[in-house]
Write an enzyme that holds these catalytic residues in place. Structure first.
Site, mmCIF file in Angstrom:
data_model
loop_
_atom_site.group_PDB
_atom_site.id
_atom_site.type_symbol
_atom_site.label_atom_id
_atom_site.label_comp_id
_atom_site.label_asym_id
_atom_site.label_seq_id
_atom_site.Cartn_x
_atom_site.Cartn_y
_atom_site.Cartn_z
ATOM 1 N N ASP A 1 90.739 -12.181 42.033
ATOM 2 C CA ASP A 1 90.476 -11.332 40.874
ATOM 3 C C ASP A 1 88.968 -11.366 40.619
ATOM 4 O O ASP A 1 88.451 -12.306 40.022
ATOM 5 C CB ASP A 1 91.274 -11.884 39.678
ATOM 6 N N TYR B 1 92.465 -9.782 19.669
ATOM 7 C CA TYR B 1 92.953 -11.090 19.188
ATOM 8 C C TYR B 1 92.573 -11.345 17.724
ATOM 9 O O TYR B 1 91.935 -12.352 17.409
ATOM 10 C CB TYR B 1 92.390 -12.237 20.044
ATOM 11 N N LYS C 1 85.575 -3.790 35.349
ATOM 12 C CA LYS C 1 84.409 -4.053 34.493
ATOM 13 C C LYS C 1 83.112 -3.398 34.994
ATOM 14 O O LYS C 1 82.937 -2.210 34.795
ATOM 15 C CB LYS C 1 84.246 -5.557 34.334
ATOM 16 N N TYR D 1 92.257 -16.581 33.997
ATOM 17 C CA TYR D 1 92.542 -15.459 33.093
ATOM 18 C C TYR D 1 92.571 -14.187 33.930
ATOM 19 O O TYR D 1 91.658 -13.930 34.717
ATOM 20 C CB TYR D 1 91.471 -15.325 31.995
HETATM 21 N N1 PMP Z 1 90.742 -10.391 35.138
HETATM 22 C C1 PMP Z 1 89.619 -10.984 34.723
HETATM 23 C C2 PMP Z 1 89.010 -12.076 35.553
HETATM 24 C C3 PMP Z 1 89.043 -10.600 33.522
HETATM 25 O O1 PMP Z 1 87.923 -11.212 33.085
HETATM 26 C C4 PMP Z 1 89.648 -9.555 32.767
HETATM 27 C C5 PMP Z 1 89.046 -9.069 31.455
HETATM 28 N N2 PMP Z 1 88.407 -9.988 30.693
HETATM 29 C C6 PMP Z 1 90.808 -8.955 33.258
HETATM 30 C C7 PMP Z 1 91.338 -9.403 34.443
HETATM 31 C C8 PMP Z 1 91.502 -7.864 32.486
HETATM 32 O O2 PMP Z 1 90.776 -6.685 32.524
HETATM 33 P P1 PMP Z 1 90.980 -5.565 31.386
HETATM 34 O O3 PMP Z 1 90.555 -6.167 30.103
HETATM 35 O O4 PMP Z 1 90.117 -4.428 31.853
HETATM 36 O O5 PMP Z 1 92.422 -5.201 31.392
#
Ligand code: PMP
Length: 686
Positions: free
Chosen positions: A500, A271, A529, A399
């Site tokens: 998620d 970003y 992650k 997100y």
């Molecule tokens: N879902 C959540 C809750 C996240 O925090 C993130 C990454 N910040 C993602 C999806 C996307 O993962 P990535 O950056 O590995 O594509």
């Protein structure tokens, strides 16, 4: 510090001779961190003192040398220290060496014996080498067995990410009829054959590992001084190699400019603008819970590299698993092939995720795992003949990633919906769950979702949300009963629930998975992650058997039973083996206690900010601490301030937040909190 580390494969390999010769050729100071087997002497005032024989040897030849710690007994440094009731540490020695090298254009740090010679009960000379990050000159005694020793040493040094700049072979065996310095005679034909073969074999074998043989020093007799010129002549290529290394980027302070210039002119960061980017900091390496900047500063990590590095950096179990796997098989396609790392990681994950999740899809990043989850949900509904159910319902403030499908279910205001409105599918949003994690639950907060589903359930494939903690969309902790309520609503309308857990999974909230706070099992769950402990990218989408089987039984016109996704790097063996090691490391650690401690330290440390000017809210859950500000923060100013305070905290929008590695010690968490408090006190958020 500029220069090289001179070590040998073993004791009595003649490394001091090599250091001495290089010192003369390069006008470099030889620094000996530890010298054992010193000689007791009395100085001119009659005081007892220790003389370091290696320092004498270097000086006799015309070089310069200093020993930092001298001991009388001729034994390993750890034992000599113990007998002297002292303790050496890698951190302490590195500090002293850096100070001693401060004004030198080139230093040669000389080890003691071989690589794994212990400095104390835990650390070895190899650890010191790793800390100093200097290229290594490896001195090998030319004798029977040296090929094995040399190759093992090369492997050990390279496994620590260090460069073996070259080998110096040293004939330490005295031939029977030797003229000093002739270098060609031998005691017997056999011995000559072995020693000569060592030279050619080592050059070939080390060459395959990209390590050049820089010098072959002949037997110089006991009067080395008489052979000084011969020694220097033989060592000249090694000295040239050191000079080349000194000229390489990374050893030159000035080269950092050009690195940052290139970055600024050619590399996008997350970003950021290509024409007006925010400043960046060059990180040269990481260790434990520290980021080591190229300019020598060390920062306490408050971010775990965006939730990932839960064990800190450089975890030995993870490195060993990665090294083993990369040597066996780094990658192989998953189409038509399976492998042990994929199966073992799958087994381990199914043992620990909420009960009922039974099928796994390996994706290559968090966002892709969300894409897969969305496609799974739509395919599931299609398999049941519900073709209209192509939409998703999600709370505001969420997100889920930056790919198109994931973006379409991110918060529509803070997210990128306006920019890509023509591109993104339209989904449905309800208010962000207003009920805080730590306050009594208000059932009213579910009303909007309930009313929506009463009338529009037949358009909805699934509800998607982050369980309990909304991460990048606002670091908001909501009440687990909200999640429980959504589970019940989904069941009532036969809609799938996608959780998620990419950010929350693997202990961050105090439970292994945040779903456990609500005691629910989602139909589909995404993990990423911390799954791989911050070592590399990779994620997984899990589903219940019901979802998997329903998709699997879909008729020909509706996908024919195939789950329609298959990335190139799906189930990458290196990722799977590393992730398995990471999960095992976590489960074997006292992670609950660690997260509980982090929660307490963060609560104590951030509390002084509550009610301060410019602060809207202070909240902590598990190993996540948040100070929400009234105005959006000035990222560049605040970032610089934090770096000056010796911490790595990356604020954004209205949020200053930390989620340190679980292994962070109390003092470091206090330092993170102190830095935030100082920023608030200094009015940097106003
Ligand atoms: N879902 C959540 C809750 C996240 O925090 C993130 C990454 N910040 C993602 C999806 C996307 O993962 P990535 O950056 O590995 O594509």
């Amino acid at each position: 510090m500029k220069g090289c580390f001179v070590t040998a494969t073993d004791t009595e390999a003649g490394k001091t001779l090599v250091s001495a010769g290089l010192s003369c050729l390069l006008h470099a100071l030889v620094l000996k961190p530890v010298q054992t087997g010193c000689l007791q002497e009395t100085d001119s005032e009659g005081k007892a003192m220790l003389r370091a024989p290696d320092v004498d040897a270097v000086e006799r030849l015309g070089g310069m040398a200093r020993a930092l710690h001298c001991y009388l007994p001729p034994c390993s440094p750890h034992l000599a220290c113990e007998l002297a009731r002292e303790r050496l540490s890698v951190a302490g020695l590195a500090r002293e060496l850096r100070t001693a090298a401060q004004d030198e254009s080139c230093v040669l740090v000389e080890g003691a014996g071989g690589l794994y010679v212990p400095l104390n009960e835990q650390e070895s000379l190899l650890d010191l080498m790793q800390e100093l990050k200097l290229p290594v000159i490896l001195v090998v005694a030319n004798r029977l067995g040296c090929l094995n020793q040399a190759l093992l040493s090369i492997e050990a040094v390279q496994s620590r990410g260090l460069e073996v700049a070259g080998l110096v072979l040293n004939r330490v065996v005295e031939p029977e009829h030797c003229d000093p310095g002739c270098g060609s005679c031998a005691s017997s034909e056999d011995e000559a054959r072995i020693l000569n073969d060592n030279v050619t074999s080592l050059a070939r074998m080390a060459g395959r590992r990209h390590v050049p043989l820089l010098a072959d020093i002949p037997w110089l007799g006991s009067d080395v001084l008489a052979c000084r010129e011969k020694l220097l002549e033989r060592l000249a290529p090694a000295a040239r190699r050191v000079q080349e290394l000194l000229a390489e980027p990374g050893q030159e302070a000035g080269s950092r400019e050009s690195l940052l210039d290139f970055d600024r002119n050619h590399l996008w960061h997350p970003y950021t603008s290509a024409t007006n980017p925010l400043p960046v900091y060059e990180v040269a390496s990481t260790r434990a819970n520290r980021l080591c900047l190229a300019d020598g500063r060390e920062l306490v990590d408050g971010m775990s590299s965006w939730w990932c590095a839960v064990h800190g950096y450089g975890n030995e179990r993870l490195i060993a698993a990665m090294t083993r796997q990369v040597q066996r098989m780094s990658h192989v396609m998953f189409g038509g092939i399976t492998h042990r790392p994929a199966v073992e990681l799958g087994r381990r994950l199914l043992d620990i995720v909420p009960r009922g999740l039974d099928w796994l899809f390996y994706a290559d990043s968090g966002s892709v795992s969300v894409e897969v989850a969305l496609k799974m949900a739509v395919q599931y509904q299609q398999s049941l003949g519900r073709a209209k159910r192509q939409h998703f319902l999600t709370p505001m403030g969420g997100y889920h990633g930056d790919t198109q499908g994931a973006m379409s279910v991110c918060d529509p205001v803070n997210g990128m919906h306006v920019l890509f409105s023509g591109l993104l599918p339209r989904h449905y949003f309800v208010e962000r769950p207003a009920c805080r994690f730590d306050e009594p639950f208000d059932p009213q907060s579910l009303e909007e979702a309930r009313t929506f589903l009463q009338s529009r359930a037949d358009e909805i494939a699934a509800v998607i949300l982050e369980p309990v903690v909304q991460g990048a969309g606002g670091m908001w902790f909501y009440h687990p009963d909200y999640l429980k309520g959504l589970r019940e609503l989904c069941d009532a309308y036969d809609i799938l629930l996608i959780c998620d857990e990419i950010a929350t999974g693997f202990g961050r909230t105090g439970r292994l998975f945040a779903c456990e706070w609500a005691g629910i099992t989602p139909d589909i769950m995404c993990l990423g992650k911390a799954l791989c402990g911050g070592m590399m990218t990779g994620a997984v989408t899990l589903a219940t058997r019901r979802v998997a089987q329903s998709i699997g039984q879909a008729p020909a016109g509706l996908g024919g039973g195939l789950l329609m996704h298959g990335p190139t790097f799906m189930a990458n063996p290196l990722f799977c083996a590393t992730a398995l090691a990471s999960v095992d490391e976590l489960l074997a650690s006292p992670w609950q206690e660690r997260v509980r401690n982090l929660q307490t330290w963060l609560q104590e440390g951030l509390a002084p900010n509550d009610g301060q000017p410019g602060v809207r809210d202070v909240r902590v859950l598990g190993a996540i601490g948040v100070v929400e500000t009234e105005k959006p923060v000035n990222m560049a100013t605040l970032q610089r301030f934090f770096v000056e305070q010796g911490v790595w905290i990356r604020p954004f929008d209205h949020l200053i937040y930390v989620m340190p590695p679980f292994t962070s010690p109390k003092e470091d968490v206090q330092q993170l909190c102190r830095a935030i408090t100082r920023a608030v006190d200094a009015g940097l958020i106003l």
